[in-house]
Design an enzyme around this catalytic site. Structure first.
Site, PDB file in Angstrom:
ATOM      1  N   SER A   1       8.064  76.234 -35.906  1.00  0.00           N
ATOM      2  CA  SER A   1       7.832  76.926 -37.263  1.00  0.00           C
ATOM      3  C   SER A   1       6.259  77.481 -37.694  1.00  0.00           C
ATOM      4  O   SER A   1       6.222  78.079 -38.680  1.00  0.00           O
ATOM      5  CB  SER A   1       8.176  75.913 -38.251  1.00  0.00           C
ATOM      6  OG  SER A   1       7.358  74.689 -38.431  1.00  0.00           O
TER       7      SER A   1
ATOM      8  N   GLU B   1      -7.093  73.064 -79.046  1.00  0.00           N
ATOM      9  CA  GLU B   1      -7.679  73.548 -80.206  1.00  0.00           C
ATOM     10  C   GLU B   1      -9.189  73.031 -80.688  1.00  0.00           C
ATOM     11  O   GLU B   1      -9.969  73.869 -81.261  1.00  0.00           O
ATOM     12  CB  GLU B   1      -6.777  73.152 -81.385  1.00  0.00           C
ATOM     13  CG  GLU B   1      -5.257  73.574 -81.363  1.00  0.00           C
ATOM     14  CD  GLU B   1      -4.507  72.653 -80.590  1.00  0.00           C
ATOM     15  OE1 GLU B   1      -3.326  72.579 -80.980  1.00  0.00           O
ATOM     16  OE2 GLU B   1      -4.971  72.377 -79.445  1.00  0.00           O
TER      17      GLU B   1
ATOM     18  N   THR C   1      17.637  69.175 -46.059  1.00  0.00           N
ATOM     19  CA  THR C   1      18.503  68.254 -46.276  1.00  0.00           C
ATOM     20  C   THR C   1      18.211  67.907 -47.523  1.00  0.00           C
ATOM     21  O   THR C   1      19.215  67.747 -48.603  1.00  0.00           O
ATOM     22  CB  THR C   1      18.395  66.994 -45.391  1.00  0.00           C
ATOM     23  OG1 THR C   1      18.857  67.395 -44.146  1.00  0.00           O
ATOM     24  CG2 THR C   1      19.212  65.899 -45.601  1.00  0.00           C
TER      25      THR C   1
END
Length: 337
Positions: free
Chosen positions: A169, A54, A271
């Site tokens: 991965s 503001e 996990t």
């Protein structure tokens, strides 16, 4: 007057504050004159200034604020902290009307609407409330649940695998998806992994790419009891690192609460992530699903006790988009079966 367009702009501005405002909320403000023209706007950016949205908008508007309307995503504060109450600043600038989306649930700062009315300012609330609340969901969740908002990020194959049987991965998702993750990191206040992820992948957990205006990187958080090498990348000077040497998630939350963070990006393995899921700590799932199959390998989620189909965990789908062949989907985690 219809304030929808102005509020949409205010919400868009507020989102620029993601990753910049902790422990404060993200807020956007727009000031319009009687002709509907924007004369001031701004968002809260604690990295560059203590000023609330503001006040930023008021400074831009200058004398044009007199008699104008302020449209803001969150009820202006009525609290003296690092800065004075926004309600006083608004009334003092001559704003004639304030339109806000979401009532401030923070007891310390609430009451701005009534304070404005008492100072002779017209007040209207509830404009695009659900959209503004969604944008500010991390901070609102923190106020409601007394803990940070946890966003779980995973990249999987179509059959839900995050790594092959041999442990490899890199990379399941494509480059554009990985670049999109950097924005998630940049917008988070903290990035959480488990000790096993640090030992296995040695991640840096620093947003890559060009993000102007950011002066600090997200807090790096490691949770777990395993010893991790002191040479791990997370211990460099690129960002602070919090190590929580416990499997107790209550301790994790308590330690995070001390830091004041609003939003935590969870990049943990199955996990830790599933333990958080079981304890109702996951709020949101962001999944990058690659158009590939592995058949065998590590799944992104571990056993959470579902033995029959009626025990499945149901998530609410929010959105999906295709990123160069990968599908990015966002879900709300209800935490119920």
């Amino acid at each position: 007057m219809d304030y929808t367009v102005a509020m949409q702009r205010a919400i868009s501005l507020s989102l620029q504050g993601l990753g910049r405002t902790s422990p404060n909320p993200i807020v956007g403000a727009v000031i319009i004159n009687s002709d509907g023209e924007v004369v001031g706007e701004g968002f809260h950016d604690r990295m560059s200034s203590p000023d609330h949205a503001e006040v930023v908008a008021l400074k831009m508007a200058g004398t044009n604020a007199n008699g104008a309307t302020m449209v803001v995503t969150l009820e202006p504060c009525n609290h003296t902290g690092v800065t004075g109450p926004c309600s006083n600043a608004i009334a003092g600038a001559g704003i004639s009307k304030v339109v806000f989306a979401v009532i401030d649930p923070n007891k310390k700062a609430a009451g701005g609407a009534q304070a404005l009315r008492d100072l002779g300012v017209q007040v209207e609330s509830g404009v695009l409330e659900s959209q503004a609340a969604s944008a500010n969901r991390a901070w609102l969740t923190k106020i409601e649940k007394s803990r940070p908002f946890f966003t779980w990020k995973v990249a999987t194959t179509l059959d839900g695998k995050i790594a092959a049987l041999d442990g490899s991965s890199q990379w399941i998702s494509n480059e554009k998806s990985r670049n999109d993750v950097q924005l998630l990191r940049r917008q988070a206040d903290a990035i959480l992994v488990g000790t096993n992820t640090v030992i296995t992948d040695d991640p840096h957990l620093i947003p890559r790419g060009d993000f102007p205006g950011f002066t600090t990187n997200p807090l790096r958080v490691v949770c777990g009891e395993q010893e991790i090498p002191t040479t791990s990348k997370i211990f460099d000077n690129a960002a602070p690192t919090l190590q929580v040497k416990s499997k107790d998630l209550g301790i994790l939350v308590a330690e995070l609460n001390k830091t004041g963070v609003n939003q935590v990006l969870v990049e943990a393995g199955p996990t830790l992530a599933t333990a958080m899921l079981n304890q109702g700590l996951m709020d949101e799932l962001v999944m990058y699903q690659a158009p590939s199959l592995l058949g065998q390998g590590k799944s992104f989620v571990a056993d959470f006790g579902a033995n029959s189909i009626d025990q499945k965990m149901v998530l609410d789908h929010i959105s999906s988009e295709v990123i160069d062949g990968d599908v990015k989907s966002i879900y709300v985690v209800r935490g119920e079966k």
